[in-house]
Design a protein around this motif. Sequence first.
Motif, PDB file in Angstrom:
ATOM      1  N   ASN A 195       0.841  -1.192   0.000  1.00 27.79           N
ATOM      2  CA  ASN A 195       0.000   0.000   0.000  1.00 27.79           C
ATOM      3  C   ASN A 195       0.879   1.245   0.000  1.00 27.79           C
ATOM      4  O   ASN A 195       1.592   1.502   0.977  1.00 27.79           O
ATOM      5  CB  ASN A 195      -0.917   0.021   1.224  1.00 27.79           C
ATOM      6  N   VAL A 196       0.841   2.006  -1.082  1.00 22.79           N
ATOM      7  CA  VAL A 196       1.582   3.261  -1.171  1.00 22.79           C
ATOM      8  C   VAL A 196       0.651   4.373  -0.689  1.00 22.79           C
ATOM      9  O   VAL A 196      -0.445   4.545  -1.228  1.00 22.79           O
ATOM     10  CB  VAL A 196       2.051   3.531  -2.612  1.00 22.79           C
ATOM     11  N   LEU A 197       1.094   5.117   0.307  1.00 21.56           N
ATOM     12  CA  LEU A 197       0.240   6.111   0.938  1.00 21.56           C
ATOM     13  C   LEU A 197       0.702   7.539   0.660  1.00 21.56           C
ATOM     14  O   LEU A 197       1.867   7.875   0.902  1.00 21.56           O
ATOM     15  CB  LEU A 197       0.208   5.909   2.458  1.00 21.56           C
ATOM     16  N   GLY A 198      -0.219   8.360   0.179  1.00 21.17           N
ATOM     17  CA  GLY A 198      -0.020   9.801   0.088  1.00 21.17           C
ATOM     18  C   GLY A 198      -0.875  10.437   1.166  1.00 21.17           C
ATOM     19  O   GLY A 198      -1.915  11.026   0.883  1.00 21.17           O
ATOM     20  N   THR A 199      -0.456  10.273   2.408  1.00 18.83           N
ATOM     21  CA  THR A 199      -1.254  10.650   3.573  1.00 18.83           C
ATOM     22  C   THR A 199      -0.445  11.518   4.516  1.00 18.83           C
ATOM     23  O   THR A 199       0.776  11.371   4.619  1.00 18.83           O
ATOM     24  CB  THR A 199      -1.690   9.386   4.343  1.00 18.83           C
ATOM     25  N   ILE A 200      -1.124  12.423   5.237  1.00 13.41           N
ATOM     26  CA  ILE A 200      -0.465  13.135   6.320  1.00 13.41           C
ATOM     27  C   ILE A 200      -0.418  12.210   7.535  1.00 13.41           C
ATOM     28  O   ILE A 200      -1.093  11.184   7.588  1.00 13.41           O
ATOM     29  CB  ILE A 200      -1.158  14.474   6.642  1.00 13.41           C
ATOM     30  N   ASN A 201       0.377  12.560   8.540  1.00 14.35           N
ATOM     31  CA  ASN A 201       0.690  11.640   9.629  1.00 14.35           C
ATOM     32  C   ASN A 201      -0.544  11.031  10.292  1.00 14.35           C
ATOM     33  O   ASN A 201      -0.591   9.828  10.550  1.00 14.35           O
ATOM     34  CB  ASN A 201       1.530  12.349  10.689  1.00 14.35           C
ATOM     35  N   GLY A 202      -1.555  11.858  10.584  1.00 16.24           N
ATOM     36  CA  GLY A 202      -2.738  11.353  11.264  1.00 16.24           C
ATOM     37  C   GLY A 202      -3.447  10.272  10.479  1.00 16.24           C
ATOM     38  O   GLY A 202      -3.948   9.292  11.055  1.00 16.24           O
ATOM     39  N   PHE A 203      -3.486  10.421   9.161  1.00 14.69           N
ATOM     40  CA  PHE A 203      -4.175   9.441   8.323  1.00 14.69           C
ATOM     41  C   PHE A 203      -3.300   8.223   8.035  1.00 14.69           C
ATOM     42  O   PHE A 203      -3.817   7.135   7.787  1.00 14.69           O
ATOM     43  CB  PHE A 203      -4.678  10.102   7.045  1.00 14.69           C
ATOM     44  N   THR A 204      -1.974   8.388   8.078  1.00 18.65           N
ATOM     45  CA  THR A 204      -1.102   7.217   8.013  1.00 18.65           C
ATOM     46  C   THR A 204      -1.367   6.324   9.216  1.00 18.65           C
ATOM     47  O   THR A 204      -1.557   5.103   9.087  1.00 18.65           O
ATOM     48  CB  THR A 204       0.379   7.627   8.000  1.00 18.65           C
ATOM     49  N   ALA A 205      -1.378   6.928  10.396  1.00 16.19           N
ATOM     50  CA  ALA A 205      -1.632   6.160  11.613  1.00 16.19           C
ATOM     51  C   ALA A 205      -3.024   5.539  11.584  1.00 16.19           C
ATOM     52  O   ALA A 205      -3.211   4.389  12.002  1.00 16.19           O
ATOM     53  CB  ALA A 205      -1.475   7.062  12.832  1.00 16.19           C
ATOM     54  N   MET A 206      -4.014   6.287  11.067  1.00 17.91           N
ATOM     55  CA  MET A 206      -5.366   5.758  10.988  1.00 17.91           C
ATOM     56  C   MET A 206      -5.416   4.552  10.061  1.00 17.91           C
ATOM     57  O   MET A 206      -6.081   3.546  10.353  1.00 17.91           O
ATOM     58  CB  MET A 206      -6.330   6.847  10.496  1.00 17.91           C
ATOM     59  N   ALA A 207      -4.713   4.635   8.941  1.00 19.06           N
ATOM     60  CA  ALA A 207      -4.702   3.519   7.987  1.00 19.06           C
ATOM     61  C   ALA A 207      -4.054   2.285   8.612  1.00 19.06           C
ATOM     62  O   ALA A 207      -4.603   1.178   8.538  1.00 19.06           O
ATOM     63  CB  ALA A 207      -3.961   3.917   6.717  1.00 19.06           C
ATOM     64  N   VAL A 208      -2.889   2.459   9.225  1.00 15.90           N
ATOM     65  CA  VAL A 208      -2.182   1.326   9.827  1.00 15.90           C
ATOM     66  C   VAL A 208      -2.996   0.736  10.977  1.00 15.90           C
ATOM     67  O   VAL A 208      -3.136  -0.488  11.105  1.00 15.90           O
ATOM     68  CB  VAL A 208      -0.790   1.765  10.313  1.00 15.90           C
ATOM     69  N   GLY A 209      -3.542   1.619  11.812  1.00 16.00           N
ATOM     70  CA  GLY A 209      -4.322   1.145  12.944  1.00 16.00           C
ATOM     71  C   GLY A 209      -5.608   0.453  12.529  1.00 16.00           C
ATOM     72  O   GLY A 209      -5.983  -0.584  13.093  1.00 16.00           O
ATOM     73  N   THR A 210      -6.302   1.001  11.529  1.00 14.43           N
ATOM     74  CA  THR A 210      -7.538   0.384  11.042  1.00 14.43           C
ATOM     75  C   THR A 210      -7.258  -0.984  10.441  1.00 14.43           C
ATOM     76  O   THR A 210      -7.992  -1.954  10.688  1.00 14.43           O
ATOM     77  CB  THR A 210      -8.215   1.294   9.999  1.00 14.43           C
ATOM     78  N   ALA A 211      -6.195  -1.087   9.655  1.00  4.96           N
ATOM     79  CA  ALA A 211      -5.839  -2.379   9.057  1.00  4.96           C
ATOM     80  C   ALA A 211      -5.540  -3.409  10.143  1.00  4.96           C
ATOM     81  O   ALA A 211      -5.942  -4.585  10.041  1.00  4.96           O
ATOM     82  CB  ALA A 211      -4.640  -2.215   8.124  1.00  4.96           C
ATOM     83  N   ALA A 212      -4.845  -2.992  11.196  1.00  7.96           N
ATOM     84  CA  ALA A 212      -4.516  -3.919  12.279  1.00  7.96           C
ATOM     85  C   ALA A 212      -5.782  -4.413  12.977  1.00  7.96           C
ATOM     86  O   ALA A 212      -5.884  -5.606  13.325  1.00  7.96           O
ATOM     87  CB  ALA A 212      -3.586  -3.243  13.281  1.00  7.96           C
ATOM     88  N   GLN A 213      -6.748  -3.516  13.150  1.00  9.69           N
ATOM     89  CA  GLN A 213      -8.017  -3.928  13.757  1.00  9.69           C
ATOM     90  C   GLN A 213      -8.749  -4.934  12.877  1.00  9.69           C
ATOM     91  O   GLN A 213      -9.500  -5.784  13.372  1.00  9.69           O
ATOM     92  CB  GLN A 213      -8.892  -2.702  14.000  1.00  9.69           C
ATOM     93  N   MET A 214      -8.512  -4.841  11.575  1.00 11.11           N
ATOM     94  CA  MET A 214      -9.112  -5.791  10.631  1.00 11.11           C
ATOM     95  C   MET A 214      -8.266  -7.071  10.521  1.00 11.11           C
ATOM     96  O   MET A 214      -8.578  -7.948   9.711  1.00 11.11           O
ATOM     97  CB  MET A 214      -9.242  -5.128   9.249  1.00 11.11           C
ATOM     98  N   GLU A 215      -7.183  -7.122  11.320  1.00 11.82           N
ATOM     99  CA  GLU A 215      -6.232  -8.235  11.283  1.00 11.82           C
ATOM    100  C   GLU A 215      -5.633  -8.395   9.888  1.00 11.82           C
ATOM    101  O   GLU A 215      -5.455  -9.507   9.375  1.00 11.82           O
ATOM    102  CB  GLU A 215      -6.893  -9.535  11.765  1.00 11.82           C
ATOM    103  N   TRP A 216      -5.312  -7.260   9.305  1.00 12.48           N
ATOM    104  CA  TRP A 216      -4.704  -7.210   7.971  1.00 12.48           C
ATOM    105  C   TRP A 216      -3.375  -6.471   8.080  1.00 12.48           C
ATOM    106  O   TRP A 216      -3.320  -5.357   8.601  1.00 12.48           O
ATOM    107  CB  TRP A 216      -5.655  -6.492   6.999  1.00 12.48           C
ATOM    108  N   PHE A 217      -2.316  -7.079   7.597  1.00 12.43           N
ATOM    109  CA  PHE A 217      -0.981  -6.513   7.789  1.00 12.43           C
ATOM    110  C   PHE A 217      -0.213  -6.470   6.466  1.00 12.43           C
ATOM    111  O   PHE A 217       0.743  -7.229   6.246  1.00 12.43           O
ATOM    112  CB  PHE A 217      -0.215  -7.326   8.839  1.00 12.43           C
ATOM    113  N   PRO A 218      -0.601  -5.566   5.562  1.00 12.49           N
ATOM    114  CA  PRO A 218       0.129  -5.406   4.296  1.00 12.49           C
ATOM    115  C   PRO A 218       1.434  -4.650   4.542  1.00 12.49           C
ATOM    116  O   PRO A 218       1.735  -4.246   5.670  1.00 12.49           O
ATOM    117  CB  PRO A 218      -0.838  -4.566   3.459  1.00 12.49           C
ATOM    118  N   ARG A 219       2.192  -4.439   3.492  1.00 14.42           N
ATOM    119  CA  ARG A 219       3.406  -3.632   3.582  1.00 14.42           C
ATOM    120  C   ARG A 219       3.053  -2.174   3.302  1.00 14.42           C
ATOM    121  O   ARG A 219       2.287  -1.883   2.386  1.00 14.42           O
ATOM    122  CB  ARG A 219       4.452  -4.132   2.582  1.00 14.42           C
TER     123      ARG A 219
END
Length: 420
Positions: free
Chosen positions: A234-258
């Motif tokens: 997953n290539v992200l063009g995100t500011i810090n808050g949304f990077t963390a939101m993306a990583v955290g949301t994926a983890a809650q979904m038990e999904w761990f991409p690169r």
Amino acid sequence: MRNPRTLSTAAALAAAALAAAACSTPGGDETVPGVTDDAVVIGTHQPLTGPAAAGYSAISAATAAYFEYVNANGGVNGRDIEYLVKDDAYDPAATQTAVRELVTEDEVFAIVNGLGTPTHSSVLDYLDQQGVPDLFVSSGALAWNQPDVYDSTFAFNADYVTEGAALAQYAVEQDPDAVVCVLGQDDDYGEGILEGVETVVGSNEIAEVQTYAVSSEDLTAQLGAMMAAGCEVNVLGTINGFTAMAVGTAAQMEWFPRWYVSSSGADYPTLAGYLGEDLAPALLQGMVSVNYLPSSAGGEWDALFREINDEYNDGAPYTGNTVFGMSVGYLFAEALAAAGDDPTRESLVAAVESGDLAGNGIVPLSFSEDDHAAYRAVGVTLVDEGVQDYAGPVYEVAAGGVNAIEASPVPLENEGIPGA
């Protein structure tokens, strides 16, 4: 007896002349806004509050600390740098108000490192019309590199197309068969990252593209679509808050991409503040990003900036944004020194266009009369056990191609004070 109106007019003219003389540069006949015998006043708009404040609000504080360090050591050509910071909360309407105040009321010499693509875009034409140097914009949008249209506007960040292409190139070199997807902000930021990725893998090879607005409070739908598409990188063009939101949301979904993240949203300490110091090392392990400034994990620039941070920034948390803020401060001081003993707005712009500025990056600056981009190459960084540092190739992006080059870090000189 003289006419009282004549006396009044003469007095007014005399007062105006004295005022002009007080604001004139030494040896000059014309008033230069923001320049006196002992100071140069510059301004900026920054998100001290609002959705982009986390991490980004540290940038201007670091720049101010660097300027205090310079001033404590004699300034630049005998002048202190006075740095006026106005909060725009990452809101373009507030940016317009803040910048107009800086120009018309504070009469700044230049605007330096105004932050944000949507925000700075709203004042681009105004600054051009007012003839105010618009230096080192804190955004990787291509809009800042249009010398034929905006002759006094210059970028600072590597542009987002360069970053997107470098991230994609590293991804395909690591795993040519990986399923690549993109999540980006719904403006020039996200579009630039997407364009860079497309340069490398082609638009038809991107399995899923999702966007978000800075007013969004949830990324579940976007991450769900990407997960369903089988995204592996997953290539992200995100500011810090949304990077963390993306990583955290994926983890809650038990999904761990690169995760491959633009430099604007990949500051490890800032992300750890969102995710938690206990979870961040695991969730961000192996996160790939790019950078073009000195490492925050060691080196002579890092050592100097840590000293400045401790003495002039109240020992604030030291992050990549600290390095960014002090680096842009150094570049302005270098430009001011090159603008001469009696700087004008014209001589300041000429100094940047001269191609003589070195900056302090790991690759050369690109500035010239025909090119107002700062950095056209970036180095790959990785997070390993909570430490973010350079650990990959350096890529130059030009003419639609991505090439690996050697890094050429600028050495520290004169204790980081230009002209000393």
